[in-house]
Design a protein around this motif. Structure first.
Motif, mmCIF file in Angstrom:
data_model
loop_
_atom_site.group_PDB
_atom_site.id
_atom_site.type_symbol
_atom_site.label_atom_id
_atom_site.label_comp_id
_atom_site.label_asym_id
_atom_site.label_seq_id
_atom_site.Cartn_x
_atom_site.Cartn_y
_atom_site.Cartn_z
ATOM 1 N N TYR A 30 0.791 -1.235 0.000
ATOM 2 C CA TYR A 30 0.000 0.000 0.000
ATOM 3 C C TYR A 30 0.823 1.285 0.000
ATOM 4 C CZ TYR A 30 -3.835 3.196 0.861
ATOM 5 O OH TYR A 30 -4.740 4.218 0.750
ATOM 6 N N ARG A 54 -0.702 3.716 -3.412
ATOM 7 C CA ARG A 54 -1.681 4.397 -2.556
ATOM 8 C C ARG A 54 -2.651 5.243 -3.369
ATOM 9 N NH1 ARG A 54 -2.046 9.337 -0.601
ATOM 10 N NH2 ARG A 54 0.048 9.868 -1.373
ATOM 11 N N ASN A 55 -2.138 6.036 -4.323
ATOM 12 C CA ASN A 55 -3.037 6.947 -5.026
ATOM 13 C C ASN A 55 -3.276 6.564 -6.484
ATOM 14 O OD1 ASN A 55 -0.766 7.786 -6.467
ATOM 15 N ND2 ASN A 55 -0.485 9.646 -5.278
ATOM 16 N N GLY A 56 -2.641 5.485 -6.929
ATOM 17 C CA GLY A 56 -2.917 4.996 -8.277
ATOM 18 C C GLY A 56 -2.235 5.749 -9.405
ATOM 19 N N SER A 71 -1.345 -1.762 -13.641
ATOM 20 C CA SER A 71 -2.593 -1.710 -12.899
ATOM 21 C C SER A 71 -2.546 -2.630 -11.693
ATOM 22 C CB SER A 71 -3.767 -2.105 -13.792
ATOM 23 O OG SER A 71 -3.631 -3.447 -14.221
ATOM 24 N N ARG A 72 -3.472 -2.404 -10.811
ATOM 25 C CA ARG A 72 -3.624 -3.250 -9.631
ATOM 26 C C ARG A 72 -5.085 -3.181 -9.230
ATOM 27 N NH1 ARG A 72 -3.901 -1.188 -4.401
ATOM 28 N NH2 ARG A 72 -3.697 -2.717 -2.732
ATOM 29 N N TYR A 73 -5.678 -4.308 -8.956
ATOM 30 C CA TYR A 73 -7.043 -4.317 -8.449
ATOM 31 C C TYR A 73 -7.012 -3.964 -6.968
ATOM 32 C CZ TYR A 73 -8.073 -6.695 -12.807
ATOM 33 O OH TYR A 73 -8.184 -7.021 -14.131
ATOM 34 N N ASN A 74 -7.966 -3.162 -6.542
ATOM 35 C CA ASN A 74 -8.001 -2.691 -5.155
ATOM 36 C C ASN A 74 -7.899 -3.845 -4.163
ATOM 37 O OD1 ASN A 74 -8.160 -0.038 -5.828
ATOM 38 N ND2 ASN A 74 -10.386 0.081 -5.657
ATOM 39 N N GLY A 75 -6.996 -3.684 -3.222
ATOM 40 C CA GLY A 75 -6.868 -4.668 -2.156
ATOM 41 C C GLY A 75 -5.945 -5.816 -2.486
#
Length: 125
Positions: A30, A54-56, A71-75
């Motif tokens: 994170y 943290r902020n994408g 990219s990353r999927y949330n969590g």
């Protein structure tokens, strides 16, 4: 202690696509900057893309802009690098690496703290 493992590399024809993945264990991503680097035979390591977890916010090297997407999927503790319209110039070993968040904002920073073992990508012409 953060550990990173890349996967998804392989052989692809010019114009094709690959999706690389970087799975993190041992700690949450994170508060990290996640970087993708590559090294072609006989060349120095290049910084390809970064993702501020943290902020994408993302950043890309000029040569891959419009073709690569990080990219990353949330969590999830997995980051992907979708690569499209590949050329022979994209051949190399691709590494993911993690460092403090501010590393994302210094394109000259290559000395990230944690590295994966690398996954090879070969683009045939």
């Amino acid at each position: 202690h953060l550990q990173l493992v890349e996967s998804g590399g392989g052989l692809v024809q010019s114009g094709g696509s690959l999706r690389l993945s970087c799975a993190a264990t041992g700690n949450s991503l994170y508060y990290y900057c996640l970087g993708w680097f590559r090294q072609a035979p006989g060349k120095e390591r290049e910084r390809v893309s970064t993702l501020n977890i943290r902020n994408g916010e993302t950043d890309y090297q000029d040569l891959v802009k419009g073709r690569f997407t990080v990219s990353r999927y949330n969590g999830e503790n997995i980051v992907h690098l979708q690569m499209t319209n590949l050329t022979s110039e994209d051949t190399g070993v691709y590494y993911c690496a993690a460092g403090p968040e501010y590393y994302c904002y210094d394109p000259g920073t290559f000395e990230f703290d944690y590295w994966g073992q690398g996954t090879p990508v070969t683009v045939s012409s």
